[in-house]
Design a protein around this motif. Structure first.
Motif, PDB file in Angstrom:
ATOM      1  N   LEU A  62      38.291  39.967  73.313  1.00  0.00           N
ATOM      2  CA  LEU A  62      37.095  40.768  73.042  1.00  0.00           C
ATOM      3  C   LEU A  62      35.911  40.266  73.872  1.00  0.00           C
ATOM      4  N   THR A  79      32.837  44.388  81.108  1.00  0.00           N
ATOM      5  CA  THR A  79      32.134  45.677  80.952  1.00  0.00           C
ATOM      6  C   THR A  79      30.679  45.559  81.422  1.00  0.00           C
ATOM      7  N   THR A 134      22.262  49.956  77.390  1.00  0.00           N
ATOM      8  CA  THR A 134      23.622  49.579  77.000  1.00  0.00           C
ATOM      9  C   THR A 134      23.886  48.109  77.322  1.00  0.00           C
ATOM     10  N   ARG A 148      25.320  41.860  71.390  1.00  0.00           N
ATOM     11  CA  ARG A 148      26.575  41.901  70.638  1.00  0.00           C
ATOM     12  C   ARG A 148      27.532  40.795  71.109  1.00  0.00           C
ATOM     13  N   VAL A 150      29.408  56.185  77.428  1.00  0.00           N
ATOM     14  CA  VAL A 150      29.248  54.879  76.786  1.00  0.00           C
ATOM     15  C   VAL A 150      29.954  54.867  75.427  1.00  0.00           C
ATOM     16  N   LEU A 172      33.756  55.003  75.714  1.00  0.00           N
ATOM     17  CA  LEU A 172      34.266  53.667  76.019  1.00  0.00           C
ATOM     18  C   LEU A 172      34.190  52.768  74.784  1.00  0.00           C
ATOM     19  N   PHE A 232      41.371  47.850  70.368  1.00  0.00           N
ATOM     20  CA  PHE A 232      41.320  46.453  69.953  1.00  0.00           C
ATOM     21  C   PHE A 232      41.710  46.290  68.479  1.00  0.00           C
TER      22      PHE A 232
END
Lengths: 121, 133
Positions: A67, A74, A104, A111, B21, B24, B32
């Motif tokens: 993750l 990304t 973003t 995050r 966005v 995705l 996941f």
């Protein structure tokens, strides 16, 4: 991976978002300074990818590696994609795409810190 | 000037970016979840999460390629989905043990999932009647 790094990058991204938003608002074309600002952020994100990966391999924290790295990758991909997608749009909204992309990046950065600390899964 | 009846240009370019966005975010998240965390009693919420991801992917494609009818259908599903899942997740926390993009009306995503379908429908309506622009 610290608060300073994550929030620092988020603040830079918000700054670039604001600058891009200024372009959108005033119907300015995609300018060189905006491009350089995005380039600086991109360099930071590449450094974050490298630094984050190294930190992940040496940490004793219980971080979800897949993750974490997917977020790092990304983050690196977003700015170039935004530049290509933004330049292709000839109306004022070309830089609007950059605004979205930078927001973003900011959100992902915060995050990412959560994933590192284990407060977000 | 770009063709105003095209959903992928002008402001639409920004909308497509936002949808991309979320396409995705939602699909990557659900992949996941399905790969690493799924248990027999959590299949339904995770499947729903995957469904949300697919809806965003199709909506992104439809808006980007100017398929207005497909966009209308997917954005409507998205609107119903976020309202339904949002309401259900508030009524019964146990129904969705893990976050999806639509739980609590998309609170984890700054409520953007709640606002996005309205913006999408507005944009579709607007691009269908070019004289109003």
């Amino acid at each position: 991976m610290t608060d300073l790094v994550a929030y620092g990058i988020a603040i830079v991204a918000l700054g670039v978002a604001a600058y891009a938003g200024w372009h959108t608002y005033h119907r300015r074309d995609f300018s060189n300074p905006l491009f350089y600002a995005i380039a600086v952020l991109e360099l930071l994100l590449i450094a974050l990818l490298i630094g984050g990966s190294v930190a992940l391999s040496s940490t004793t924290r219980d971080v979800d590696g897949v993750l974490f790295v997917s977020y790092l990758v990304t983050l690196v991909v977003i700015p170039p994609a935004a530049v290509l997608w933004g330049i292709a749009e000839k109306s004022r909204w070309g830089t609007g795409v950059v605004v979205i992309a930078m927001l973003t990046v900011g959100a992902l950065s915060v995050r990412l810190l959560g994933i590192w600390k284990g407060t977000y899964a | 000037m770009p063709d105003r009846s095209d959903t992928s240009h002008g402001f639409g370019r920004v909308l497509v970016a936002v949808y991309a966005v979320f396409a995705l975010a939602a699909s990557a998240r659900s992949i996941f979840q399905l790969v690493s965390k799924v248990e027999s009693d959590t299949v339904v919420p995770y499947a729903l999460s995957a469904f949300a991801g697919i809806v965003y992917v199709v909506a992104t494609y439809a808006l980007a390629r100017n398929h207005t009818r497909l966009a209308l259908v997917t954005i409507t599903i998205e609107l119903v989905g976020v309202l339904l899942v949002g309401a259900l997740s508030l009524v019964d926390q146990g129904l969705f043990p893990d976050q999806t993009v639509w739980s609590d009306f998309g609170q984890g995503y700054g409520f953007i999932p709640l606002v996005l379908p309205f913006v999408g429908l507005w944009w579709l309506r607007r691009s269908r009647s070019p004289q109003d622009v």
